[in-house]
Every structure is written in structure tokens, then in C-alpha cells.
Design an enzyme around this catalytic site. Structure first.
Site: not given
Length: 185
Positions: A40, A59-61
Site C-alpha cells: 500500500s 506502508m503495509c502489505t
């Protein structure tokens, strides 16, 4: 009085349907190519939770897989404080390829999800109309297969978010982090 109320409700419903129709969907959407790991990169929203959590967001996955029924299983892992939180969502396919629905079991909100644009190998732009008893909101997500995207893609995300009525204060390029990324490899 009742006729007036029904008229107002009808107009509100018509407005909601029109708003959903005004969000484009990727032409010739190929669901199998959307599966796999994404980062993201950008998030834009006019919801209250976004305004509250914005300073803490990173940020993430997100991993997307297809179920046997043809729906999307969406698993996002993101840093929250000193731990990693994983959230699973089932996006139910609709008659229109590239468009999905989701109802939050926690909040009861209904999500109308559109895969607006993607080239499958680099980025995906996803817009969601969210409806709940307290009102409606819009969310736009920019996913990338890598932790970085070109300035042109970031500008495309910003411009599309503005076209959805979001202000610059409601648009965020998520700060990069290595936290909670190791298990996504």
C-alpha cells in the site's frame, strides 16, 4: 410528510447509485493477474477514522488471492504500535468484472470496491464507496508490487483522489517502513 421523506430517500439512493456508477472500472479486468503481494503506497479518504489515524499510518502489505467461488481474499498486514496486525476481508464479486462488495463484520459498513486501473505488474488503483448508518465516505488506495512507484503514478493517484472529491489533507503517500514486511516476502 411520508411522501416527502420517501422522495428524499429516493433522491439519496439515486445519488449513491450515480456516485458508484461514476467510478470507472479497469477495462478487460483479469482477476487472476491481480493476485499476489502488493504494498500500500497511497491512501486517501474523507472518513473520520482516517483523519484520526493519519499521523500513525505507514506502508503495509496486502496479499490478494482468489477463492474457489471466484471472490477475492484480501489479507493486509500493517504496523500498529509495536506489533503487526493482520486483517482479512472477503471481497465478493459482482456482475461487473473488477467490481466487488464487502460488508465489515466489525462496523456493519458496506463497501462498493472498484479496481479503477491496473497494469497488474506495477500498480493498482482501487476506489471504494463506503456506506454506514452514520453516513458515507470515499477511500482510494494505490498499490504497488514494489515499495516505490514513479512520481507519475503517485501524481495519477493524487489527481484521481481529487477527482473523487478528496482534498490534499485527505490524501497520503504512506511512509515506508520495514516493520511487518518480513513475513510478506
Amino acid at each position: 410528510m411520508q411522501a416527502t421523506l420517501l422522495g428524499i430517500l429516493g433522491l439519496a439512493l439515486l445519488g449513491t447509485l450515480h456516485a458508484q456508477d461514476s467510478i470507472p472500472v479497469q477495462a478487460d479486468f483479469q482477476q487472476d493477474k491481480l493476485t499476489g503481494r502488493w504494498y500500500s503506497i497511497g491512501l486517501a479518504s474523507n472518513s473520520n477514522w482516517f483523519k484520526e489515524k493519519r499521523p500513525l499510518m505507514k506502508m503495509c502489505t496486502t496479499t490478494i488471492s482468489t477463492t474457489a467461488e471466484g471472490n477475492l481474499e484480501v489479507t493486509s498486514t500493517y504496523p500498529k504500535g509495536d506489533q503487526c496486525v493482520t486483517r482479512n476481508s472477503l471481497y465478493t464479486k459482482t456482475e461487473q468484472p473488477g467490481r466487488f462488495s464487502y460488508t465489515s463484520p466489525r462496523w456493519g459498513s458496506k463497501h462498493n470496491i472498484h479496481v479503477v486501473e491496473t497494469n497488474y505488474e506495477e500498480y493498482a488503483l482501487v476506489a471504494t464507496q463506503i456506506s454506514k448508518s452514520t453516513g458515507s465516505s470515499t477511500m482510494v488506495l494505490l498499490y504497488s508490487r514494489t515499495k516505490e512507484l514513479s512520481p507519475e503514478r503517485l501524481e495519477m493517484f493524487t489527481q484521481f483522489s481529487r477527482e473523487q472529491g478528496l482534498t490534499d489533507d485527505e490524501i497520503l503517500i504512506l511512509p515506508q517502513t520495514d516493520k511487518c514486511m518480513a513475513d510478506a516476502a
